[in-house]
Design a protein around this motif. Structure first.
Motif, PDB file in Angstrom:
ATOM      1  N   MET A  53      -1.362  23.196   9.568  1.00 32.62           N
ATOM      2  CA  MET A  53      -0.193  22.883  10.420  1.00 32.62           C
ATOM      3  C   MET A  53      -0.203  21.378  10.714  1.00 32.62           C
ATOM      4  N   PRO A  54       0.818  20.621  10.242  1.00 29.23           N
ATOM      5  CA  PRO A  54       0.822  19.175  10.493  1.00 29.23           C
ATOM      6  C   PRO A  54       1.002  18.884  11.990  1.00 29.23           C
ATOM      7  N   ARG A  55       0.621  17.677  12.396  1.00 28.72           N
ATOM      8  CA  ARG A  55       0.776  17.249  13.784  1.00 28.72           C
ATOM      9  C   ARG A  55       2.260  17.308  14.172  1.00 28.72           C
ATOM     10  N   THR A  56       2.535  17.723  15.396  1.00 30.06           N
ATOM     11  CA  THR A  56       3.918  17.779  15.886  1.00 30.06           C
ATOM     12  C   THR A  56       4.413  16.368  16.191  1.00 30.06           C
ATOM     13  N   PRO A  57       5.532  15.951  15.583  1.00 30.14           N
ATOM     14  CA  PRO A  57       6.053  14.615  15.930  1.00 30.14           C
ATOM     15  C   PRO A  57       6.521  14.579  17.387  1.00 30.14           C
ATOM     16  N   THR A  58       6.419  13.399  17.984  1.00 24.77           N
ATOM     17  CA  THR A  58       6.750  13.234  19.407  1.00 24.77           C
ATOM     18  C   THR A  58       7.870  12.218  19.575  1.00 24.77           C
ATOM     19  N   ALA A  59       8.581  12.340  20.699  1.00 27.13           N
ATOM     20  CA  ALA A  59       9.686  11.427  20.976  1.00 27.13           C
ATOM     21  C   ALA A  59       9.789  11.178  22.471  1.00 27.13           C
ATOM     22  N   ALA A  60      10.466  10.076  22.814  1.00 22.86           N
ATOM     23  CA  ALA A  60      10.771   9.751  24.207  1.00 22.86           C
ATOM     24  C   ALA A  60      12.206   9.243  24.252  1.00 22.86           C
ATOM     25  N   LEU A  61      12.839   9.422  25.399  1.00 30.09           N
ATOM     26  CA  LEU A  61      14.213   8.955  25.591  1.00 30.09           C
ATOM     27  C   LEU A  61      14.257   8.009  26.779  1.00 30.09           C
ATOM     28  N   VAL A  62      14.870   6.841  26.578  1.00 33.55           N
ATOM     29  CA  VAL A  62      15.120   5.901  27.670  1.00 33.55           C
ATOM     30  C   VAL A  62      16.628   5.893  27.928  1.00 33.55           C
ATOM     31  N   VAL A  63      17.027   6.379  29.092  1.00 34.58           N
ATOM     32  CA  VAL A  63      18.447   6.367  29.463  1.00 34.58           C
ATOM     33  C   VAL A  63      18.689   5.090  30.260  1.00 34.58           C
ATOM     34  N   VAL A  64      19.543   4.210  29.720  1.00 34.21           N
ATOM     35  CA  VAL A  64      19.873   2.957  30.407  1.00 34.21           C
ATOM     36  C   VAL A  64      21.050   3.291  31.309  1.00 34.21           C
ATOM     37  N   GLY A  65      20.756   3.454  32.598  1.00 30.59           N
ATOM     38  CA  GLY A  65      21.643   4.289  33.377  1.00 30.59           C
ATOM     39  C   GLY A  65      21.874   3.907  34.813  1.00 30.59           C
ATOM     40  N   ASN A  66      22.326   2.685  35.122  1.00 32.18           N
ATOM     41  CA  ASN A  66      22.800   2.415  36.489  1.00 32.18           C
ATOM     42  C   ASN A  66      23.760   3.495  36.961  1.00 32.18           C
ATOM     43  N   GLU A  67      24.669   3.923  36.075  1.00 31.00           N
ATOM     44  CA  GLU A  67      25.716   4.862  36.482  1.00 31.00           C
ATOM     45  C   GLU A  67      25.149   6.246  36.762  1.00 31.00           C
ATOM     46  N   VAL A  68      24.020   6.576  36.115  1.00 28.80           N
ATOM     47  CA  VAL A  68      23.358   7.861  36.372  1.00 28.80           C
ATOM     48  C   VAL A  68      22.572   7.784  37.680  1.00 28.80           C
ATOM     49  N   LEU A  69      21.836   6.686  37.864  1.00 25.91           N
ATOM     50  CA  LEU A  69      21.001   6.526  39.060  1.00 25.91           C
ATOM     51  C   LEU A  69      21.853   6.413  40.324  1.00 25.91           C
ATOM     52  N   GLN A  90      13.364  16.088  11.176  1.00 22.65           N
ATOM     53  CA  GLN A  90      13.068  17.511  10.972  1.00 22.65           C
ATOM     54  C   GLN A  90      11.576  17.802  10.759  1.00 22.65           C
ATOM     55  N   ALA A  91      11.063  18.774  11.514  1.00 23.61           N
ATOM     56  CA  ALA A  91       9.660  19.208  11.417  1.00 23.61           C
ATOM     57  C   ALA A  91       9.618  20.725  11.523  1.00 23.61           C
ATOM     58  N   PRO A  92       8.450  21.356  11.274  1.00 20.45           N
ATOM     59  CA  PRO A  92       8.396  22.817  11.411  1.00 20.45           C
ATOM     60  C   PRO A  92       8.798  23.248  12.820  1.00 20.45           C
ATOM     61  N   PRO A  93       9.440  24.427  12.965  1.00 17.58           N
ATOM     62  CA  PRO A  93       9.973  24.837  14.276  1.00 17.58           C
ATOM     63  C   PRO A  93       8.892  25.297  15.245  1.00 17.58           C
ATOM     64  N   PHE A  94       9.225  25.218  16.540  1.00 21.36           N
ATOM     65  CA  PHE A  94       8.394  25.840  17.573  1.00 21.36           C
ATOM     66  C   PHE A  94       8.622  27.343  17.553  1.00 21.36           C
ATOM     67  N   ARG A  95       7.592  28.097  17.915  1.00 22.30           N
ATOM     68  CA  ARG A  95       7.711  29.546  18.038  1.00 22.30           C
ATOM     69  C   ARG A  95       7.484  29.915  19.493  1.00 22.30           C
ATOM     70  N   LEU A  96       8.401  30.666  20.073  1.00 22.07           N
ATOM     71  CA  LEU A  96       8.413  30.941  21.507  1.00 22.07           C
ATOM     72  C   LEU A  96       8.370  32.441  21.770  1.00 22.07           C
ATOM     73  N   ALA A  97       7.504  32.849  22.705  1.00 15.06           N
ATOM     74  CA  ALA A  97       7.546  34.223  23.229  1.00 15.06           C
ATOM     75  C   ALA A  97       7.780  34.139  24.731  1.00 15.06           C
ATOM     76  N   ALA A 119       4.098  27.577  20.649  1.00 13.17           N
ATOM     77  CA  ALA A 119       3.284  26.769  19.735  1.00 13.17           C
ATOM     78  C   ALA A 119       4.014  26.749  18.398  1.00 13.17           C
ATOM     79  N   LYS A 120       3.511  25.949  17.457  1.00 12.57           N
ATOM     80  CA  LYS A 120       4.139  25.951  16.135  1.00 12.57           C
ATOM     81  C   LYS A 120       3.634  27.094  15.275  1.00 12.57           C
ATOM     82  N   ASP A 121       2.444  27.608  15.598  1.00 11.82           N
ATOM     83  CA  ASP A 121       1.815  28.647  14.784  1.00 11.82           C
ATOM     84  C   ASP A 121       2.096  30.005  15.434  1.00 11.82           C
ATOM     85  N   ALA A 122       2.936  30.825  14.790  1.00 12.09           N
ATOM     86  CA  ALA A 122       3.349  32.110  15.375  1.00 12.09           C
ATOM     87  C   ALA A 122       2.148  33.016  15.623  1.00 12.09           C
ATOM     88  N   ALA A 123       1.117  32.950  14.761  1.00 16.15           N
ATOM     89  CA  ALA A 123      -0.051  33.822  14.938  1.00 16.15           C
ATOM     90  C   ALA A 123      -0.763  33.489  16.249  1.00 16.15           C
TER      91      ALA A 123
END
Lengths: 250, 250
Positions: free
Chosen positions: B1-17, B168-175, B222-226
């Protein structure tokens, strides 16, 4: 005009980051702080991990007057906020006798005569020096300038409102200008007014949807209405002829 | 199972704050990244200030595989994101000939034969080394692992979808397990299963509203259904008898 108080919000939010739940506490906090005259300078949504919550709290509690945390205060393994705040502020944990009594009283309401399970009593484990604010129903935990609020929106809002009077400051004054011109055409006027009126926060919000009755909304905001009015007059004089549809405020 | 790629979001947001607008790009990004198999590790909403955007981008671009920014890419004085990214990554700004052509072509659609105003051409000023991704209609700006997206939700979504295939990466599996017991009663079972199955992310979400048909929803992911199945079996065996209303997945 006294200095504007500042605040930051840390959302402890695996469920938000993984899109299981849409955060309601961020928008609520933004709206209520604005109404209270407090400037919200950042919202950080982080994972349910002690190190990530602790790092966010430590960085922010030195930058702003108030840090709010949302979530992670329940009795399960993923409720790590209180421990993370203890770590950020260098305080040992202890079991609060007052919180033990609160949890006992709440448990007995649902289970007359019964003692709460040990796991429920974990919610009485807080950093030394924690103040219990708000009402007796369930107190709000505060340590130094960090206020730890629950993640469930109805409880978050309830506890926030119980302490809102502590935050109250003079209100912001806002003026809005609605324009038929695009941002490219009004940018020189905005540049000049923003440079000449640095105490007024000026925002420019374009609309591209067919239903909009304007192309750009410009906002001018400060605590001093006279400054907002001066910037508004300067802007109206600088904008391209015929581009103003209407104004509101301050 | 390859490492899960990661991301972050920066909202430039005077109007939100300042609660003028409710952010839609955070929830959209959380949902789409989850669908793409990418882990969103944080969202930071910051003010429209070069130093604050730059600090957030610099901190995050070293921690995660992808940093997205939302907003602040237009032609007005409060559009400071591109400059902030240049500063964060130590790149000088230059005027991109390809972007000048794009802006000219867009302007001429609305104003046949006319040149765009200088302020509109500012949007062609980008850090050296910026890649133009996505489609020709309006390209998406990327520098190293930072992708600069517009704040207007319809444009944000459009540009995000044009580059989604890169993520695109392998999907998460959720129970999910829905329970009639409260968090205090199930905490020991959750503790034990979380400790024995560290590769599975386990969340516990209580409900307190009268309309809920369960008291707690537990998620295992997790990514691994088992692995999800093994943690689910262990949890079902450890929970108090009769507390499980139903399960879903993985």
């Amino acid at each position: 005009m006294p200095r504007t108080p500042t605040a930051a919000l840390v959302v402890v939010g695996n469920e938000v980051l993984s899109a299981k739940v849409q955060d309601e506490n961020g928008p609520f906090t933004a709206r209520r702080l604005r109404e209270l005259g407090v400037e919200l300078v950042t919202i950080r949504t982080v994972r349910d991990r002690v190190d990530e919550v602790s790092a966010a709290v430590l960085a922010l509690c030195r930058q702003v007057d108030w840090v709010f945390t949302s979530g992670g205060v329940g009795p399960t393994h993923d409720d790590i906020t209180v421990r993370a705040v203890a770590e950020a502020l260098g305080r040992p944990m202890h079991r609060s006798p007052a919180l033990v009594e609160t949890i006992r009283a709440l448990h007995r309401r649902g289970h007359p005569g019964a003692e709460p399970p040990e796991a429920a009593l974990r919610m009485a484990d807080v950093p030394e020096g924690t103040r219990l604010l708000g009402d007796e129903g369930y107190p709000t935990l505060a340590l130094e300038n960090v206020v730890m609020l629950p993640g469930v929106p109805q409880f978050y809002r309830h506890q926030f409102e119980r302490i809102a009077h502590l935050l109250q400051a003079p209100p912001f004054r806002l003026a809005c200008v609605y324009l038929s011109a695009g941002e490219g055409e009004i940018a020189p006027a905005l540049d000049a007014v923003a440079a000449a009126h640095p105490a007024v926060e000026i925002g420019s919000y374009p609309r591209f949807d067919a239903g909009a009755d304007h192309r750009v909304k410009v906002t001018l905001e400060a605590k001093d209405a006279a400054r907002v009015e001066a910037a508004l007059r300067a802007l109206l004089a600088a904008l391209p002829a015929g581009s103003v549809l209407r104004t509101e405020g301050p």
